[in-house]
Structures are given as C-alpha cells and as structure tokens.
Design a protein around this motif. Sequence first.
Motif, PDB file in Angstrom:
ATOM      1  N   ARG A   1       0.846  -1.187   0.000  1.00 50.04           N
ATOM      2  CA  ARG A   1       0.000   0.000   0.000  1.00 50.04           C
ATOM      3  C   ARG A   1       0.885   1.242   0.000  1.00 50.04           C
ATOM      4  O   ARG A   1       1.852   1.333   0.745  1.00 50.04           O
ATOM      5  CB  ARG A   1      -0.893   0.023   1.240  1.00 50.04           C
ATOM      6  N   VAL A   2       0.505   2.207  -0.830  1.00 51.01           N
ATOM      7  CA  VAL A   2       1.190   3.503  -0.844  1.00 51.01           C
ATOM      8  C   VAL A   2       0.628   4.324   0.315  1.00 51.01           C
ATOM      9  O   VAL A   2      -0.587   4.449   0.463  1.00 51.01           O
ATOM     10  CB  VAL A   2       0.991   4.232  -2.194  1.00 51.01           C
ATOM     11  N   VAL A   3       1.508   4.848   1.158  1.00 48.23           N
ATOM     12  CA  VAL A   3       1.112   5.628   2.335  1.00 48.23           C
ATOM     13  C   VAL A   3       1.808   6.985   2.288  1.00 48.23           C
ATOM     14  O   VAL A   3       2.679   7.213   1.477  1.00 48.23           O
ATOM     15  CB  VAL A   3       1.477   4.883   3.648  1.00 48.23           C
ATOM     16  N   GLY A   4       1.428   7.873   3.163  1.00 47.74           N
ATOM     17  CA  GLY A   4       2.138   9.149   3.263  1.00 47.74           C
ATOM     18  C   GLY A   4       1.410  10.329   2.666  1.00 47.74           C
ATOM     19  O   GLY A   4       1.889  11.446   2.738  1.00 47.74           O
ATOM     20  N   GLY A   5       0.253  10.108   2.040  1.00 43.23           N
ATOM     21  CA  GLY A   5      -0.542  11.232   1.580  1.00 43.23           C
ATOM     22  C   GLY A   5      -0.239  11.780   0.206  1.00 43.23           C
ATOM     23  O   GLY A   5      -0.917  12.692  -0.247  1.00 43.23           O
TER      24      GLY A   5
ATOM     25  N   LEU B   1      10.679  -1.160  -5.836  1.00 41.22           N
ATOM     26  CA  LEU B   1       9.778  -2.271  -6.104  1.00 41.22           C
ATOM     27  C   LEU B   1       9.297  -2.190  -7.553  1.00 41.22           C
ATOM     28  O   LEU B   1       8.875  -1.124  -8.012  1.00 41.22           O
ATOM     29  CB  LEU B   1       8.582  -2.221  -5.153  1.00 41.22           C
ATOM     30  N   ARG B   2       9.370  -3.322  -8.256  1.00 37.73           N
ATOM     31  CA  ARG B   2       8.931  -3.403  -9.659  1.00 37.73           C
ATOM     32  C   ARG B   2       7.444  -3.678  -9.676  1.00 37.73           C
ATOM     33  O   ARG B   2       6.961  -4.641  -9.068  1.00 37.73           O
ATOM     34  CB  ARG B   2       9.685  -4.527 -10.362  1.00 37.73           C
ATOM     35  N   LEU B   3       6.692  -2.825 -10.339  1.00 41.12           N
ATOM     36  CA  LEU B   3       5.239  -2.970 -10.406  1.00 41.12           C
ATOM     37  C   LEU B   3       4.845  -4.094 -11.362  1.00 41.12           C
ATOM     38  O   LEU B   3       5.482  -4.292 -12.390  1.00 41.12           O
ATOM     39  CB  LEU B   3       4.605  -1.655 -10.866  1.00 41.12           C
TER      40      LEU B   3
ATOM     41  N   GLN C   1      -3.467   3.535  -2.522  1.00 47.06           N
ATOM     42  CA  GLN C   1      -3.629   2.488  -3.527  1.00 47.06           C
ATOM     43  C   GLN C   1      -2.824   1.249  -3.149  1.00 47.06           C
ATOM     44  O   GLN C   1      -1.711   1.344  -2.641  1.00 47.06           O
ATOM     45  CB  GLN C   1      -3.186   3.006  -4.894  1.00 47.06           C
ATOM     46  N   ILE C   2      -3.405   0.096  -3.399  1.00 46.44           N
ATOM     47  CA  ILE C   2      -2.713  -1.184  -3.202  1.00 46.44           C
ATOM     48  C   ILE C   2      -2.262  -1.662  -4.577  1.00 46.44           C
ATOM     49  O   ILE C   2      -3.060  -1.689  -5.524  1.00 46.44           O
ATOM     50  CB  ILE C   2      -3.631  -2.221  -2.536  1.00 46.44           C
TER      51      ILE C   2
END
Length: 139
Positions: free
Chosen positions: A8-12, A55-57, A37-38
């Motif tokens: 998960r993308v965090v931090g706003g 990290l490779r998407l 977003q996950i």
Amino acid sequence: EVFGHSVRVVGGASLPVLPKPDVLVEPIKGETVASGQIVEVVARYASPKDGRVYLRLKAQAGWISTRSHADFAKVVVAPLKGQASVEPQRCLEPIESTALTFLPPVDGSAAVLAPPGVPPAGGSPAAAVAAAAAAAAAA
C-alpha cells in the motif's frame, strides 16, 4: 530479487513511477501510484548507489521507491497486514558511518544537533532526523 507481494502507498502523496530503479531518473510521464492504492509488485532491488529500496510494479511498466524522493527518512510504501516488511532487514538497521564521528549531525536548517563524535539522538541518522523534525514542529 523476486518479491511477489501486495503493498500500500502511504504518506498522503502519489508516487512517481520510474523507468528504472534510480530516484535521479526522470519519472515516466503521467504514470503515478496514488496514496492509499494497493499495488502488486514482482521484484525488489536494494540500491547500493543511493540506499533506497525499489519495487517493480506488476501491472505497470516501472518501479517505485519505498522512501520519499524528497525525504529519505519518510517511508511511503507499507506492507499489507500480516506481511513482512517491504525493505530487507539490512536496510532497516542504523547506518554506521565513519563521517558521523567527525561531522556534527545537523537538521534541515543546518543547526548542529550534537557535537562531533557524539552520536545523534537515538544513535542513528534516522533518529536524528526524527528528533530534528519533532523539535521543528514544537518551535
């Protein structure tokens, strides 16, 4: 290394998608991952060049950094509940630096946090950054 996880993308803030694991390259135009977003990732690369983990998407062509581009101390990608850290254990340990025995730690405004040879609060650069941020917030 192969690293099949959901994170998960965090931090706003949204994260720019990079064409290769290097924070200094120009991001892919128009490609971002939104905060909250996950996303699924398929590989992890710990860069010896800049100390970041990339990290490779899986669904998009590109990479994201687990740390903020502007503030290395700020983690912006988190594992989902029950999963292991997205950063390898060696990347979570305090940085041992010979330079820190000679140079005084400073905050963002270049204010000296401790005299040379004295470790910053908590004994690590990350702790010094956290202490400086707390002091700035209190001021």
